[in-house]
Design a protein around this motif. Structure first.
Motif, PDB file in Angstrom:
ATOM      1  N   ALA A  16      -3.982   6.455  -3.500  1.00  0.00           N
ATOM      2  CA  ALA A  16      -3.852   6.388  -2.043  1.00  0.00           C
ATOM      3  C   ALA A  16      -3.436   7.736  -1.479  1.00  0.00           C
ATOM      4  CB  ALA A  16      -2.814   5.334  -1.666  1.00  0.00           C
ATOM      5  N   GLY A  17      -3.861   7.988  -0.269  1.00  0.00           N
ATOM      6  CA  GLY A  17      -3.453   9.194   0.435  1.00  0.00           C
ATOM      7  C   GLY A  17      -2.017   9.092   0.920  1.00  0.00           C
ATOM      8  N   ASP A  18      -1.519  10.203   1.423  1.00  0.00           N
ATOM      9  CA  ASP A  18      -0.136  10.257   1.886  1.00  0.00           C
ATOM     10  C   ASP A  18       0.142   9.267   3.011  1.00  0.00           C
ATOM     11  OD1 ASP A  18       0.454  12.277   0.090  1.00  0.00           O
ATOM     12  OD2 ASP A  18       0.198  13.892   1.558  1.00  0.00           O
ATOM     13  N   ARG A  19      -0.716   9.239   4.003  1.00  0.00           N
ATOM     14  CA  ARG A  19      -0.475   8.386   5.180  1.00  0.00           C
ATOM     15  C   ARG A  19      -0.481   6.894   4.820  1.00  0.00           C
ATOM     16  NH1 ARG A  19       1.966   7.468   9.783  1.00  0.00           N
ATOM     17  NH2 ARG A  19       0.702   6.402  11.304  1.00  0.00           N
ATOM     18  N   PRO A  20      -1.522   6.383   4.141  1.00  0.00           N
ATOM     19  CA  PRO A  20      -1.495   4.956   3.794  1.00  0.00           C
ATOM     20  C   PRO A  20      -0.295   4.587   2.918  1.00  0.00           C
ATOM     21  CG  PRO A  20      -3.700   5.811   3.506  1.00  0.00           C
ATOM     22  CD  PRO A  20      -2.805   6.989   3.780  1.00  0.00           C
ATOM     23  N   ALA A  21       0.027   5.423   1.952  1.00  0.00           N
ATOM     24  CA  ALA A  21       1.162   5.130   1.071  1.00  0.00           C
ATOM     25  C   ALA A  21       2.466   5.115   1.864  1.00  0.00           C
ATOM     26  CB  ALA A  21       1.235   6.151  -0.062  1.00  0.00           C
ATOM     27  N   HIS A  22       2.611   6.022   2.799  1.00  0.00           N
ATOM     28  CA  HIS A  22       3.815   6.070   3.618  1.00  0.00           C
ATOM     29  C   HIS A  22       3.935   4.828   4.508  1.00  0.00           C
ATOM     30  CE1 HIS A  22       7.108   7.778   5.904  1.00  0.00           C
ATOM     31  NE2 HIS A  22       6.456   7.444   7.012  1.00  0.00           N
ATOM     32  N   VAL A  23       2.835   4.445   5.120  1.00  0.00           N
ATOM     33  CA  VAL A  23       2.860   3.286   6.023  1.00  0.00           C
ATOM     34  C   VAL A  23       3.156   2.006   5.245  1.00  0.00           C
ATOM     35  CG1 VAL A  23       1.449   1.875   7.579  1.00  0.00           C
ATOM     36  CG2 VAL A  23       1.389   4.364   7.756  1.00  0.00           C
ATOM     37  N   LEU A  63      -5.634   0.578  -0.217  1.00  0.00           N
ATOM     38  CA  LEU A  63      -4.219   0.234  -0.313  1.00  0.00           C
ATOM     39  C   LEU A  63      -3.787  -0.668   0.845  1.00  0.00           C
ATOM     40  CD1 LEU A  63      -1.409   0.399  -1.537  1.00  0.00           C
ATOM     41  CD2 LEU A  63      -1.117   2.584  -0.307  1.00  0.00           C
ATOM     42  N   VAL A  64      -4.152  -0.323   2.054  1.00  0.00           N
ATOM     43  CA  VAL A  64      -3.767  -1.128   3.220  1.00  0.00           C
ATOM     44  C   VAL A  64      -4.407  -2.513   3.130  1.00  0.00           C
ATOM     45  CG1 VAL A  64      -3.961  -1.320   5.740  1.00  0.00           C
ATOM     46  CG2 VAL A  64      -3.275   0.853   4.694  1.00  0.00           C
ATOM     47  N   GLU A  65      -5.647  -2.592   2.703  1.00  0.00           N
ATOM     48  CA  GLU A  65      -6.295  -3.895   2.543  1.00  0.00           C
ATOM     49  C   GLU A  65      -5.587  -4.730   1.476  1.00  0.00           C
ATOM     50  OE1 GLU A  65     -10.951  -3.033   3.640  1.00  0.00           O
ATOM     51  OE2 GLU A  65     -10.181  -2.269   1.728  1.00  0.00           O
ATOM     52  N   ARG A  66      -5.166  -4.091   0.405  1.00  0.00           N
ATOM     53  CA  ARG A  66      -4.415  -4.799  -0.640  1.00  0.00           C
ATOM     54  C   ARG A  66      -3.101  -5.339  -0.078  1.00  0.00           C
ATOM     55  NH1 ARG A  66      -5.572  -3.620  -6.173  1.00  0.00           N
ATOM     56  NH2 ARG A  66      -7.405  -2.319  -6.376  1.00  0.00           N
ATOM     57  N   TRP A  67      -2.388  -4.525   0.692  1.00  0.00           N
ATOM     58  CA  TRP A  67      -1.133  -4.958   1.306  1.00  0.00           C
ATOM     59  C   TRP A  67      -1.373  -6.176   2.207  1.00  0.00           C
ATOM     60  CZ3 TRP A  67       3.975  -4.447   1.002  1.00  0.00           C
ATOM     61  CH2 TRP A  67       4.738  -4.811   2.093  1.00  0.00           C
ATOM     62  N   ASN A  68      -2.367  -6.064   3.064  1.00  0.00           N
ATOM     63  CA  ASN A  68      -2.659  -7.161   3.983  1.00  0.00           C
ATOM     64  C   ASN A  68      -3.139  -8.410   3.245  1.00  0.00           C
ATOM     65  OD1 ASN A  68      -1.848  -5.774   6.272  1.00  0.00           O
ATOM     66  ND2 ASN A  68      -3.896  -5.011   6.716  1.00  0.00           N
ATOM     67  N   TRP A  69      -3.845  -8.221   2.153  1.00  0.00           N
ATOM     68  CA  TRP A  69      -4.295  -9.353   1.331  1.00  0.00           C
ATOM     69  C   TRP A  69      -3.082 -10.093   0.756  1.00  0.00           C
ATOM     70  CZ3 TRP A  69      -3.525 -10.300  -3.876  1.00  0.00           C
ATOM     71  CH2 TRP A  69      -4.320 -11.291  -4.460  1.00  0.00           C
ATOM     72  N   GLU A  82       3.126 -12.505   8.809  1.00  0.00           N
ATOM     73  CA  GLU A  82       2.119 -11.852   9.646  1.00  0.00           C
ATOM     74  C   GLU A  82       2.672 -10.576  10.294  1.00  0.00           C
ATOM     75  OE1 GLU A  82      -1.595 -11.280  11.130  1.00  0.00           O
ATOM     76  OE2 GLU A  82      -1.036 -12.906   9.792  1.00  0.00           O
ATOM     77  N   ARG A  83       3.932 -10.590  10.645  1.00  0.00           N
ATOM     78  CA  ARG A  83       4.530  -9.441  11.340  1.00  0.00           C
ATOM     79  C   ARG A  83       4.631  -8.190  10.471  1.00  0.00           C
ATOM     80  NH1 ARG A  83      10.914 -10.222  11.324  1.00  0.00           N
ATOM     81  NH2 ARG A  83      11.098 -11.410   9.396  1.00  0.00           N
ATOM     82  N   PHE A  84       4.441  -8.331   9.172  1.00  0.00           N
ATOM     83  CA  PHE A  84       4.524  -7.177   8.271  1.00  0.00           C
ATOM     84  C   PHE A  84       3.149  -6.603   7.920  1.00  0.00           C
ATOM     85  CE2 PHE A  84       8.329  -9.735   7.448  1.00  0.00           C
ATOM     86  CZ  PHE A  84       9.300  -8.795   7.768  1.00  0.00           C
ATOM     87  N   ARG A  85       2.097  -7.215   8.448  1.00  0.00           N
ATOM     88  CA  ARG A  85       0.746  -6.705   8.196  1.00  0.00           C
ATOM     89  C   ARG A  85       0.572  -5.333   8.853  1.00  0.00           C
ATOM     90  NH1 ARG A  85      -3.390 -10.486   6.565  1.00  0.00           N
ATOM     91  NH2 ARG A  85      -4.830  -9.084   7.589  1.00  0.00           N
ATOM     92  N   ILE A  86      -0.406  -4.603   8.395  1.00  0.00           N
ATOM     93  CA  ILE A  86      -0.687  -3.265   8.922  1.00  0.00           C
ATOM     94  C   ILE A  86      -2.053  -3.287   9.599  1.00  0.00           C
ATOM     95  CG2 ILE A  86      -1.080  -0.846   8.333  1.00  0.00           C
ATOM     96  CD1 ILE A  86       0.714  -1.347   5.853  1.00  0.00           C
ATOM     97  N   ARG A  87      -2.083  -2.831  10.833  1.00  0.00           N
ATOM     98  CA  ARG A  87      -3.368  -2.700  11.518  1.00  0.00           C
ATOM     99  C   ARG A  87      -4.154  -1.570  10.865  1.00  0.00           C
ATOM    100  NH1 ARG A  87      -0.963  -1.248  16.459  1.00  0.00           N
ATOM    101  NH2 ARG A  87      -2.682   0.219  16.570  1.00  0.00           N
ATOM    102  N   PRO A  88      -5.386  -1.832  10.436  1.00  0.00           N
ATOM    103  CA  PRO A  88      -6.166  -0.771   9.779  1.00  0.00           C
ATOM    104  C   PRO A  88      -6.328   0.482  10.635  1.00  0.00           C
ATOM    105  CG  PRO A  88      -7.206  -2.902   9.464  1.00  0.00           C
ATOM    106  CD  PRO A  88      -6.079  -3.104  10.451  1.00  0.00           C
ATOM    107  N   ASP A  89      -6.366   0.327  11.943  1.00  0.00           N
ATOM    108  CA  ASP A  89      -6.543   1.503  12.807  1.00  0.00           C
ATOM    109  C   ASP A  89      -5.241   2.297  12.967  1.00  0.00           C
ATOM    110  OD1 ASP A  89      -5.381  -0.587  14.327  1.00  0.00           O
ATOM    111  OD2 ASP A  89      -6.139   0.270  16.190  1.00  0.00           O
ATOM    112  N   ALA A  90      -4.146   1.797  12.418  1.00  0.00           N
ATOM    113  CA  ALA A  90      -2.861   2.493  12.506  1.00  0.00           C
ATOM    114  C   ALA A  90      -2.672   3.494  11.369  1.00  0.00           C
ATOM    115  CB  ALA A  90      -1.703   1.493  12.486  1.00  0.00           C
ATOM    116  N   VAL A  91      -3.610   3.512  10.449  1.00  0.00           N
ATOM    117  CA  VAL A  91      -3.457   4.366   9.274  1.00  0.00           C
ATOM    118  C   VAL A  91      -4.399   5.541   9.342  1.00  0.00           C
ATOM    119  CG1 VAL A  91      -3.526   4.475   6.775  1.00  0.00           C
ATOM    120  CG2 VAL A  91      -2.720   2.436   7.917  1.00  0.00           C
TER     121      VAL A  91
END
Length: 91
Positions: A16-23, A63-69, A82-91
């Motif tokens: 994963a890149g820096d931004r997705p891993a950080h988020v 990585l973000v898709e795995r988290w949301n899954w 649900e409140r801990f999910r990550i919007r894909p456009d936020a990464v």
């Protein structure tokens, strides 16, 4: 749960890149602070447990898709994630 340790593990394990891993690490810290995993599953949320759960997601997922899954599975089984999910456009 140490978010810096998790961030390092996420980068290595999922390429994963820096931004997705950080988020993801930031959301994991919020999840740990909420105490919901401990309450629902009766165990501490650790970096190793997060990585193990994310490994179960389909291999083609980012990585973000795995988290949301994973959070989607927790939402179905226990509710309140649900409140801990990550919007894909936020990464």
């Amino acid at each position: 749960m140490d978010p810096d340790t998790l961030e390092t593990q996420l980068k290595a394990e999922f390429d994963a890149g820096d931004r997705p891993a950080h988020v993801v690490a930031r959301q994991a810290r919020d999840l740990a602070d909420a105490g919901q995993i401990e309450s629902d599953l009766d165990h501490e949320l650790t970096a190793d447990r997060i990585v193990a759960n994310l490994r179960d997601a389909p291999s083609e997922y980012s990585l973000v898709e795995r988290w949301n899954w994973w959070l989607g599975a927790l939402e179905l089984s226990h509710g309140g994630y649900e409140r801990f999910r990550i919007r894909p456009d936020a990464v």
